[in-house]
Design an enzyme around this catalytic site. Structure first.
Site, PDB file in Angstrom:
ATOM      1  CG  HIS A   1      38.276  36.698  59.354  1.00  0.00           C
ATOM      2  ND1 HIS A   1      39.139  36.404  58.313  1.00  0.00           N
ATOM      3  CD2 HIS A   1      37.387  37.586  58.858  1.00  0.00           C
ATOM      4  CE1 HIS A   1      38.763  37.078  57.245  1.00  0.00           C
ATOM      5  NE2 HIS A   1      37.705  37.815  57.544  1.00  0.00           N
TER       6      HIS A   1
ATOM      7  CG  HIS B   1      37.163  43.113  57.357  1.00  0.00           C
ATOM      8  ND1 HIS B   1      38.112  42.530  58.131  1.00  0.00           N
ATOM      9  CD2 HIS B   1      36.564  42.099  56.684  1.00  0.00           C
ATOM     10  CE1 HIS B   1      38.108  41.223  57.931  1.00  0.00           C
ATOM     11  NE2 HIS B   1      37.163  40.934  57.059  1.00  0.00           N
TER      12      HIS B   1
ATOM     13  CD  GLU C   1      28.076  42.231  54.227  1.00  0.00           C
ATOM     14  OE1 GLU C   1      28.182  43.337  53.668  1.00  0.00           O
ATOM     15  OE2 GLU C   1      28.396  41.155  53.713  1.00  0.00           O
ATOM     16  CG  ASP C   2      29.484  39.185  59.127  1.00  0.00           C
ATOM     17  OD1 ASP C   2      28.604  39.272  58.251  1.00  0.00           O
ATOM     18  OD2 ASP C   2      30.593  38.658  58.953  1.00  0.00           O
TER      19      ASP C   2
ATOM     20  CG  ASP D   1      38.079  39.504  54.027  1.00  0.00           C
ATOM     21  OD1 ASP D   1      37.978  38.768  55.029  1.00  0.00           O
ATOM     22  OD2 ASP D   1      37.163  39.673  53.196  1.00  0.00           O
TER      23      ASP D   1
ATOM     24  CG  ASP E   1      62.992  33.043  36.977  1.00  0.00           C
ATOM     25  OD1 ASP E   1      62.666  31.916  36.568  1.00  0.00           O
ATOM     26  OD2 ASP E   1      62.266  34.045  36.890  1.00  0.00           O
TER      27      ASP E   1
HETATM   28 MN    MN Z   1      36.254  39.048  56.406  1.00  0.00          MN
END
Ligand code: MN
Length: 507
Positions: A57, A81, A85-86, A147, A268
């Site tokens: 990811h 990123h 947090e994880d 993300d 267009d």
């Molecule tokens: Mn993410």
């Protein structure tokens, strides 16, 4: 015809490196390898819902930004990123290993937080969080868009209700912000990836319409491009690129809605884009096209002299080409093109020659500040979208995170009765977002409401009838009051209320 986004299958760090080599000096790429190893180790053992190792990811999100030729520190932060947090790794450790700048971007990302999908999103709260993060460092939004783009690309792995919510949020919050920041590429990606989850039937219909036009017109457009090239060469305009561009699906859908699904009224759906050296050549090219083919009245748009509010610059014209068919042309310089695709991100983007784009002479800091102020000012527009979408309802939360749906300006008493009649009848006070408030305080979307009750309370106060907004609370209060015998004074209030209503009706 140019495809929007192609992510190679089985993407590895080497795929990312190959892309980065196109614009970043080789000696700087060691940092990417090290960052990758660091993130890979931190996420070791974690899997995505799809079953893939988690590292795919952040790696893919970084790859998307690399295809846009985004600056190295942002790529590094994107790979990292989700680490703070994880995983067990802390922001302090990241700062020690990667320095202050990277750590501060990650702090911004972490502050944005994972959006908790409890019932309906805490819409405005999220929005404000995003604007705060953006005001501190716009680079955080670039990472967030990438993300989100990858999350949308892998949305099939999520349960149905979550699919819908993520797609809707992308369509209603992320895409408008990307647009406001002039990031056309992300806006288009976010919209087109969300589109099938929100309007599946319409999505298929739009694809069919567009594909039919593309097959019908392919040969014709190639012919027109050839003729245009020849004419430009004759006039010594050295263009950088001429290519066909198809209208984005979600944009086309909105146009089709406007035009009652009559695709022949949209000029267009496919257009021809000409990229030239400088502004002088833009106007010269326009003149050449108009000499060659007659322009359609009212279809000449000079977004160079008058850029769109998000900064978009280009010349647009629709002309009657061979066999009287109308074709739209878009003429712009390379810099206009990059800014149209990447918006503010263009300032962290490298152009084809590997040089960074020149910063505008106003001064980067000043410009950034003004964009942000503008964006913050426009938060009202986004709230308007919200009001449209949620009608005039607000969504508030119990301390346990359950969503309670109430009309606008509802009070804690409405909330209490919505939970249970007994909670309403024994309500003695309320905390909103941990603050004690009076019981007639209007609630806002995203508020967390805690009702304080008093077991021995006899029943509701007749005064509540003056402030509650829900029909159900009103009825229940009246019921409770009529049960308490011998109470005469509240009856006068009912009478007064009825009289007032009669008067209003007479008016
Ligand atoms: Mn993410």
């Amino acid at each position: 015809m140019r495809e929007s986004l192609n992510i190679p299958e089985n993407l590895t760090v080497n795929t990312l490196l190959t892309e980065l080599k196109k614009y970043i000096p080789k000696k700087d790429l060691l940092l990417i390898t090290l960052t990758y190893e660091f993130a890979d180790e931190a996420h070791a053992g974690q899997k995505r819902r799809s079953g893939e190792p988690y590292i795919q990811h952040p790696l893919t999100a970084a790859y998307i930004l690399a295809t846009m030729r985004i600056d190295l520190p942002i790529i590094v932060a994107t790979i990292l990123h989700d680490v703070p947090e994880d995983t067990e790794v802390t922001l302090e450790e990241i700062e020690k290993n990667f320095g202050k700048d990277i750590a501060s971007m990650l702090k911004g990302i972490t502050k944005l937080g994972k959006i908790k999908y409890r019932g309906v999103e805490r819409y405005i709260e999220n929005l404000r969080k995003m604007f705060v993060a953006m005001a501190e460092d716009i680079r955080v939004m670039i990472i967030k868009f990438s993300d989100r783009t990858h999350n949308l690309m892998t949305l099939d792995a999520q349960p149905k209700n979550k699919q819908h919510r993520i797609a809707l949020e992308s369509l209603e919050i992320y895409a408008p912000i990307a647009n406001r920041l002039g990031m056309g590429e992300f806006k288009g990606l976010l919209e087109d990836l969300s589109f099938p989850y929100i309007y599946p039937k319409e999505y298929k219909k739009v694809i069919d319409i567009r594909d039919k036009i593309l097959t019908d017109e392919k040969k014709y457009l190639e012919e027109i491009i050839k003729l245009g090239k020849k004419e430009l060469e004759k006039s010594n305009i050295d263009f950088i690129d001429i290519h066909g561009r198809r209208k984005r699906l979600y944009r086309l859908y909105q146009k089709l809605l406007q035009k009652g699904w009559e695709s022949n009224k949209i000029f267009d759906i496919v257009a021809i884009r000409i990229i030239v050296k400088d502004i002088g050549d833009c106007y010269a090219t326009l003149g050449i096209l108009h000499k060659l083919w007659r322009p359609l009245k009212g279809r000449i748009k000079d977004y160079i002299a008058q850029p769109k509010p998000n900064g978009y610059e280009s010349l647009h014209t629709t002309v009657f080409c061979e066999n009287g068919k109308s074709v739209e042309f878009q003429i712009r310089t390379q810099q206009m093109h990059d800014e149209a695709e990447y918006g503010v991100a263009a300032h962290w983007h490298y152009d084809e020659k590997g040089k960074r784009l020149p910063k505008k002479d106003v001064g980067w800091a000043k410009e950034l500040a003004s964009i942000q102020k503008d964006v913050l000012k426009n938060i009202k527009d986004l709230e308007d979208i919200k009001v449209d979408f949620f009608k005039s309802h607000i969504f508030v939360f119990t301390p346990q995170g359950d969503v309670i749906d109430l009309p606008e300006d509802a009070t804690p008493i409405d909330f209490a009765y919505q939970i249970h009649t007994d909670v309403g009848n024994h309500c003695n006070g309320a905390k909103v977002n941990d603050q004690l408030v009076s019981l007639d305080t209007p609630l806002k979307s995203g508020d967390v409401v805690d009702i304080l009750s008093e077991k021995h309370r006899k029943g509701p106060s007749p005064d509540w009838l003056k402030t509650v907004k829900t029909h159900s609370a009103k009825t229940r209060i009246k019921q409770a009051l009529s049960k308490s015998e011998g109470n005469v004074w509240w009856k006068t209030i009912f009478q007064k209320e009825d009289e007032k209503k009669k008067k209003e009706k007479k008016k």
